[in-house]
Design an enzyme around this catalytic site. Structure first.
Site, PDB file in Angstrom:
ATOM      1  N   SER A 174     -12.749   1.947   4.476  1.00 57.08           N
ATOM      2  CA  SER A 174     -13.787   1.413   3.598  1.00 57.08           C
ATOM      3  C   SER A 174     -13.459   0.005   3.107  1.00 57.08           C
ATOM      4  O   SER A 174     -14.342  -0.721   2.665  1.00 57.08           O
ATOM      5  CB  SER A 174     -13.981   2.348   2.396  1.00 57.08           C
ATOM      6  OG  SER A 174     -12.741   2.658   1.794  1.00 57.08           O
TER       7      SER A 174
ATOM      8  N   TYR B 103       6.625   5.566  -2.250  1.00 58.24           N
ATOM      9  CA  TYR B 103       5.873   4.855  -1.206  1.00 58.24           C
ATOM     10  C   TYR B 103       6.784   4.546  -0.014  1.00 58.24           C
ATOM     11  O   TYR B 103       6.428   4.825   1.142  1.00 58.24           O
ATOM     12  CB  TYR B 103       5.301   3.569  -1.801  1.00 58.24           C
ATOM     13  CG  TYR B 103       4.495   2.742  -0.831  1.00 58.24           C
ATOM     14  CD1 TYR B 103       3.181   3.076  -0.515  1.00 58.24           C
ATOM     15  CD2 TYR B 103       5.037   1.608  -0.222  1.00 58.24           C
ATOM     16  CE1 TYR B 103       2.439   2.316   0.375  1.00 58.24           C
ATOM     17  CE2 TYR B 103       4.312   0.840   0.666  1.00 58.24           C
ATOM     18  CZ  TYR B 103       2.996   1.199   0.963  1.00 58.24           C
ATOM     19  OH  TYR B 103       2.270   0.444   1.852  1.00 58.24           O
TER      20      TYR B 103
HETATM   21  P1  NDP Z   1      -6.358  -0.665   0.187  1.00 58.99           P
HETATM   22  O1  NDP Z   1      -5.920  -0.123  -1.124  1.00 58.99           O
HETATM   23  O2  NDP Z   1      -7.108  -1.928   0.254  1.00 58.99           O
HETATM   24  O3  NDP Z   1      -7.211   0.471   0.987  1.00 58.99           O
HETATM   25  C1  NDP Z   1      -6.736   1.765   1.062  1.00 58.99           C
HETATM   26  C2  NDP Z   1      -7.676   2.573   1.907  1.00 58.99           C
HETATM   27  O4  NDP Z   1      -7.142   3.910   2.008  1.00 58.99           O
HETATM   28  C3  NDP Z   1      -9.061   2.691   1.312  1.00 58.99           C
HETATM   29  O5  NDP Z   1     -10.023   2.573   2.336  1.00 58.99           O
HETATM   30  C4  NDP Z   1      -9.085   4.101   0.730  1.00 58.99           C
HETATM   31  O6  NDP Z   1     -10.359   4.726   0.813  1.00 58.99           O
HETATM   32  C5  NDP Z   1      -8.161   4.820   1.703  1.00 58.99           C
HETATM   33  N1  NDP Z   1      -7.632   6.053   1.143  1.00 58.99           N
HETATM   34  C6  NDP Z   1      -6.760   6.218   0.114  1.00 58.99           C
HETATM   35  N2  NDP Z   1      -6.550   7.519  -0.106  1.00 58.99           N
HETATM   36  C7  NDP Z   1      -7.295   8.193   0.800  1.00 58.99           C
HETATM   37  C8  NDP Z   1      -7.500   9.574   1.065  1.00 58.99           C
HETATM   38  N3  NDP Z   1      -6.885  10.541   0.348  1.00 58.99           N
HETATM   39  N4  NDP Z   1      -8.331   9.925   2.085  1.00 58.99           N
HETATM   40  C9  NDP Z   1      -8.962   8.974   2.814  1.00 58.99           C
HETATM   41  N5  NDP Z   1      -8.819   7.645   2.591  1.00 58.99           N
HETATM   42  C10 NDP Z   1      -7.997   7.270   1.589  1.00 58.99           C
HETATM   43  O7  NDP Z   1      -5.023  -0.747   1.031  1.00 58.99           O
HETATM   44  P2  NDP Z   1      -4.602  -1.614   2.309  1.00 58.99           P
HETATM   45  O8  NDP Z   1      -5.753  -1.905   3.161  1.00 58.99           O
HETATM   46  O9  NDP Z   1      -3.756  -2.711   1.831  1.00 58.99           O
HETATM   47  O10 NDP Z   1      -3.632  -0.567   3.017  1.00 58.99           O
HETATM   48  C11 NDP Z   1      -3.969   0.152   4.190  1.00 58.99           C
HETATM   49  C12 NDP Z   1      -2.706   0.791   4.727  1.00 58.99           C
HETATM   50  O11 NDP Z   1      -1.750  -0.230   5.006  1.00 58.99           O
HETATM   51  C13 NDP Z   1      -2.037   1.742   3.739  1.00 58.99           C
HETATM   52  O12 NDP Z   1      -1.483   2.832   4.439  1.00 58.99           O
HETATM   53  C14 NDP Z   1      -0.921   0.877   3.146  1.00 58.99           C
HETATM   54  O13 NDP Z   1       0.130   1.646   2.666  1.00 58.99           O
HETATM   55  C15 NDP Z   1      -0.533   0.060   4.354  1.00 58.99           C
HETATM   56  N6  NDP Z   1       0.174  -1.170   4.045  1.00 58.99           N
HETATM   57  C16 NDP Z   1      -0.399  -2.134   3.257  1.00 58.99           C
HETATM   58  C17 NDP Z   1       0.296  -3.288   2.978  1.00 58.99           C
HETATM   59  C18 NDP Z   1      -0.247  -4.373   2.113  1.00 58.99           C
HETATM   60  O14 NDP Z   1       0.511  -5.296   1.796  1.00 58.99           O
HETATM   61  N7  NDP Z   1      -1.514  -4.351   1.729  1.00 58.99           N
HETATM   62  C19 NDP Z   1       1.655  -3.511   3.510  1.00 58.99           C
HETATM   63  C20 NDP Z   1       2.152  -2.430   4.318  1.00 58.99           C
HETATM   64  C21 NDP Z   1       1.420  -1.320   4.569  1.00 58.99           C
HETATM   65  P3  NDP Z   1     -11.371   4.903  -0.442  1.00 58.99           P
HETATM   66  O15 NDP Z   1     -11.350   3.619  -1.206  1.00 58.99           O
HETATM   67  O16 NDP Z   1     -12.665   5.189   0.232  1.00 58.99           O
HETATM   68  O17 NDP Z   1     -10.879   6.075  -1.260  1.00 58.99           O
END
Ligand code: NDP
Length: 242
Positions: free
Chosen positions: A10, A151
Site C-alpha cells: 500500500s 526488528y
Molecule cells: P512502510 O512502513 O512504509 O510500509 C510498510 C508496509 O507493510 C505497509 O504497506 C503496511 O500495510 C504493510 N504491513 C505492515 N504490517 C502488515 C501486516 N500485518 N499485514 C500486511 N501488511 C502489513 O515500510 P517500508 O516500505 O519502509 O518497508 C517495507 C519493508 O522493507 C519492511 O519489511 C521493512 O522492514 C523493510 N525495510 C525497510 C527499510 C527502510 O529503511 N525503510 C530498510 C530495510 C528494510 P498497511 O499500511 O496497509 O497496514
C-alpha cells in the site's frame, strides 16, 4: 502474463515494487492491511497507466486471511510466479522497552508473516515455470542495531529462512533470495531527524539514502531471467553501508 504478489504494497517499498512490476507487464496483486485508501489509489494509478492489478486486504499474521488472498491470486491471476514478502513493521526502543507484546508483534509480522504467506503460496509458485520468492530483510539483520533488537532479530531470521528454503525449493525450480536494504526514505523512517539522516549518509559510501525505487529495481532483477541462477542470496541495497 506473469503474476506477482507483493505483501505490504500500500505504500513505501512495496508500492514502488507494485508500480515497477506492473510497468513491466506483471499482473500485480497489491496486498494491504490497514491502508485501504492508499492501496486503492495505487490501483487506480497503475490502471490509468494501462497496468493490470488488483488489491487484496490481508493481515499477514492472520492465516485465514492469507489463505483467502492466495485463493484470490489463483482465481484472478491464474497462479503466482513471484512472491515478494515485503510487509513489515519496526519498533524503536531499548531492549528493556521491548515488552513481550511488542516482541510478539514484530516477530509475528516480520518473520511469521513471511512463513504464513510462503507456506500458503509455495505450491502455486512451484507450478510456475520461473517461480521466485523475494524476502525483504534489512541491513540491521546483518549488522545489528541498538534500539531495534526485535526488528534486527526478525530480519536476521528472514535471511536464515531464505538460505534454507532456497536449498529446499531449488530442485523445484524456485529461487529464493533476500534483499537487505539500507536506510530507505519511507514512512518507516519518518521518525529520524535531520541529524540522524545526515549521520547515515556520512556512513554510506554512496553518500545518500536509498529510495524505494532502488529496492524495487533489485526485486525486478531477481525476478528476471538474468537472475535465474541466483538463489539463497542476501543482496544488500544499502549504498555500501555494510
Ligand atoms: P512502510 O512502513 O512504509 O510500509 C510498510 C508496509 O507493510 C505497509 O504497506 C503496511 O500495510 C504493510 N504491513 C505492515 N504490517 C502488515 C501486516 N500485518 N499485514 C500486511 N501488511 C502489513 O515500510 P517500508 O516500505 O519502509 O518497508 C517495507 C519493508 O522493507 C519492511 O519489511 C521493512 O522492514 C523493510 N525495510 C525497510 C527499510 C527502510 O529503511 N525503510 C530498510 C530495510 C528494510 P498497511 O499500511 O496497509 O497496514
Amino acid at each position: 502474463m506473469k503474476t506477482v504478489l507483493i505483501t505490504g504494497a500500500s505504500r513505501g517499498i512495496g508500492a514502488a515494487c507494485a508500480e515497477l512490476f506492473a510497468d513491466n507487464g506483471y499482473f500485480t496483486v497489491i496486498n494491504y492491511n490497514r491502508s485501504e485508501e492508499r492501496a486503492e489509489e495505487l490501483r487506480r494509478k497503475i490502471e490509468a497507466d494501462c497496468g493490470r492489478c488488483m488489491t487484496v486486504k490481508a493481515d499477514v499474521t492472520d492465516r485465514g486471511e492469507v489463505r483467502r488472498m492466495i485463493s484470490l491470486c489463483e482465481y484472478h491471476g491464474g497462479g503466482i510466479d513471484v512472491l515478494i514478502n515485503n510487509a513489515g513493521i519496526d519498533f524503536y526502543g531499548t531492549f528493556e522497552q521491548t515488552e513481550p507484546h511488542v516482541w510478539d508483534e514484530v516477530i509475528n509480522t516480520n518473520l511469521t508473516g513471511v512463513y504464513n504467506v510462503t507456506y500458503a503460496a509455495l505450491e502455486r509458485i512451484k507450478e510456475s515455470p520461473c517461480g521466485r520468492i523475494i524476502n525483504i530483510s534489512s541491513v540491521w539483520g546483518t549488522y545489528g542495531a541498538a534500539c531495534e533488537v526485535a526488528y534486527s532479530a526478525s530480519k536476521a531470521a528472514v535471511a536464515g529462512f531464505t538460505r534454507s528454503l532456497a536449498r529446499e525449493a531449488g530442485p523445484s525450480g524456485v529461487t529464493v533470495n533476500c534483499i537487505a536494504p539500507g536506510f530507505i526514505e519511507t514512512e518507516m523512517n519518518a521518525r529520524f531527524d535531520e541529524a540522524a539522516v545526515k549521520d547515515v549518509i556520512y556512513r554510506t559510501p554512496l553518500c545518500r539514502t536509498g529510495t524505494a525505487y532502488d529496492v524495487a529495481l533489485t526485486a525486478l532483477f531477481l525476478s528476471s531471467e538474468a537472475a535465474s541462477f541466483v538463489t539463497g542470496q542476501v543482496i544488500g541495497v544499502d549504498g555500501g553501508f555494510i
